[in-house]
Design a protein around this motif. Sequence first.
Motif, short mmCIF file in Angstrom:
data_model
loop_
_atom_site.label_atom_id
_atom_site.label_comp_id
_atom_site.label_asym_id
_atom_site.label_seq_id
_atom_site.Cartn_x
_atom_site.Cartn_y
_atom_site.Cartn_z
N ARG A 1 13.94 35.35 61.61
CA ARG A 1 13.14 34.52 60.99
C ARG A 1 15.12 33.55 60.02
NH1 ARG A 1 15.27 36.55 55.80
NH2 ARG A 1 16.52 38.37 55.86
N LYS A 2 15.57 33.42 60.21
CA LYS A 2 17.06 32.79 60.25
C LYS A 2 17.28 31.31 60.38
CE LYS A 2 19.96 36.88 58.93
NZ LYS A 2 21.11 37.54 59.26
N VAL A 3 17.57 30.21 59.52
CA VAL A 3 18.00 29.50 59.33
C VAL A 3 19.44 28.95 59.59
CG1 VAL A 3 15.39 27.64 59.74
CG2 VAL A 3 17.63 28.41 57.78
N TRP A 4 20.19 27.69 60.29
CA TRP A 4 21.24 27.40 60.06
C TRP A 4 22.07 26.81 58.74
CZ3 TRP A 4 23.63 22.96 57.21
CH2 TRP A 4 24.67 22.06 57.17
N ASN A 5 21.20 26.93 57.75
CA ASN A 5 21.40 26.98 56.26
C ASN A 5 21.48 28.86 55.98
OD1 ASN A 5 21.94 26.47 53.27
ND2 ASN A 5 20.62 24.91 52.90
N GLY A 6 22.62 29.09 55.32
CA GLY A 6 22.64 30.39 55.22
C GLY A 6 22.40 30.65 53.77
N MET A 7 22.07 29.75 52.70
CA MET A 7 21.34 29.32 51.64
C MET A 7 19.46 30.35 52.04
SD MET A 7 22.19 27.12 48.41
CE MET A 7 19.96 26.24 48.77
N ILE A 8 18.75 29.59 53.02
CA ILE A 8 17.57 29.80 52.71
C ILE A 8 16.83 31.35 53.22
CG2 ILE A 8 15.75 28.97 53.63
CD1 ILE A 8 17.48 27.13 52.25
N ASP A 9 16.53 31.69 52.21
CA ASP A 9 16.12 33.15 52.45
C ASP A 9 15.00 33.44 52.56
OD1 ASP A 9 16.48 36.23 53.35
OD2 ASP A 9 15.96 36.31 50.66
N LYS A 10 14.24 33.13 54.33
CA LYS A 10 12.98 33.31 53.88
C LYS A 10 12.02 34.63 54.85
CE LYS A 10 12.07 29.22 51.78
NZ LYS A 10 11.20 29.35 50.08
N GLY B 1 15.98 23.40 54.67
CA GLY B 1 15.39 24.78 55.61
C GLY B 1 13.99 24.86 55.82
N PHE B 2 13.46 23.89 56.06
CA PHE B 2 12.02 23.81 56.49
C PHE B 2 11.35 24.20 57.73
CE2 PHE B 2 12.50 19.64 53.63
CZ PHE B 2 11.73 20.20 52.85
N GLY B 3 12.43 24.38 58.12
CA GLY B 3 12.32 24.96 59.64
C GLY B 3 12.01 26.45 59.94
N THR B 4 11.35 27.38 58.14
CA THR B 4 10.67 28.80 58.44
C THR B 4 10.28 28.47 56.26
OG1 THR B 4 11.45 31.13 57.90
CG2 THR B 4 12.95 29.12 56.89
N CYS B 5 9.56 29.52 56.34
CA CYS B 5 8.40 29.60 54.98
C CYS B 5 8.65 31.12 54.91
CB CYS B 5 6.83 28.86 55.74
SG CYS B 5 6.33 30.17 56.89
N ASP B 6 8.05 31.48 53.49
CA ASP B 6 7.74 32.95 53.26
C ASP B 6 6.01 33.10 53.08
OD1 ASP B 6 9.67 34.14 52.01
OD2 ASP B 6 9.93 32.60 50.07
#
Length: 463
Positions: free
Chosen positions: A30-39, A78-83
């Motif tokens: 679920r993780k992407v490059w930007n560690g600030m994104i937590d979806k 962080g558009f490569g993941t979502c809730d």
Amino acid sequence: MIEKTIIDKFGTSLHGQLIQPDDADYDDARKVWNGMIDKHPALLIRCADEADVINAVNFAREEKLLVAVRGGGHNVAGFGTCDEGIVIDLSPMKKIEIDAENRTARAQAGLTWGEFDTATQKHKLATTGGLVSTTGIAGFTLGGGFGWLVRKYGLTVDNLLAADMVLANGKQVTVSPDQNPDLFWGVRGGGGNFGVVTAFKFQLHNIGPEVFSGVVFYSVEKARKILQFYRDWTLKMPDELSSMIAFLAAPPEPFVPKHLVGKPMIALAFCYSGSPDEGEEAVKPLRNFIQPEIDLIGMHPYLGLQTMFDASAPRGIHAYWKTENLNDLSDDAINILIEHCAKMSSLSHFSAVHIHHWGGAIERVNQDSTAFAHRDARYVMNIIGLWMENENFDEHIAWTREFSQAMKTFSNGQAYLNFLGDEGSAGVKSAFDETRYQRLVALKNKYDPDNLFRLNQNIKPST
């Protein structure tokens, strides 16, 4: 909630992997490059082929799921993941076919630029690609794309010959000048708004295996003189010379003397897309200006040049960016740059400011031939807030925002789509002129009227 039997049936239709929250590899997936994104998506589909993409798109549409499409996962917003929705992960799709005679490459959307470059350089070929090798080719291309070859060979979208796509209705199409030309226009700069691009066909050029290139580092106290010199030098640069200025902390690399590691510096990096002798002549003004603290000018492997900034952008770093297009580097603008960059070094050794010089082949393309706009920008500035997880993110975000706000006096109000964060419709519109934007809306109405693909720099349909 979707019934388990429905999910299980969907899973059996896939050639790739279906990952759910209870699976052991879910947290990593679920993780992407930007560690600030937590979806926390409900489902992740690691697609093995185009059939998986079609299945995933159809399933998402029928079950009314939020859709995130991931190539390299490097998008800062962080558009490569979502809730709670579905992630269509293209990263396993890495096939590349190279036609060396015609200098073309057909590349699947899961490739990174490092993987793409490694394959093309076996034939001494390349196309305009990213400055960080872990960036995916897909999102980068769809938003425009620029790098070390851009002033000679144009943007990545200018080298796109065709693409394969899966539309919101699940239909597979090819787009090119001869097939679905309206959509071909739209994907060249309009982002991922119109479908999932599964493969790209690129024009390649004779580059490498070594290129005349390099970077010089100066103490930050020389920043004003360097920026003024750069402003004047870029007026006379040949198209073969692509370059950028960067404020940064000297990295802990072998070529950096120990007493300079971590010190705030200003660097000037370039690549010459031509003969080494012509390159030497082109950089004489730089050589004759001010003696740098570090001089790395010479013949370097193209693959090495393409990984030069990798250490500054490790996976998991927390990132927050702002971008401005500048028509000039006036003395007043330079003063603001120096003032705010002075605050940067006390916040983080990762943060940086990049000022990219445009022009050349970017401007020579017919303005109406692609959705990409603002080809007349002289400089594109990226204010890059980067920090580790245990640091105070409020300070970094505040610095980035304050810096961007201070530079708006000198901005032309335009923006580069790939450098935008999650700034909403106003940010998206700043990447296009009104005529282009309305044409993109018409395409959205035609190909994705329900806005299934909305986790992106979104062009909202009017229907």
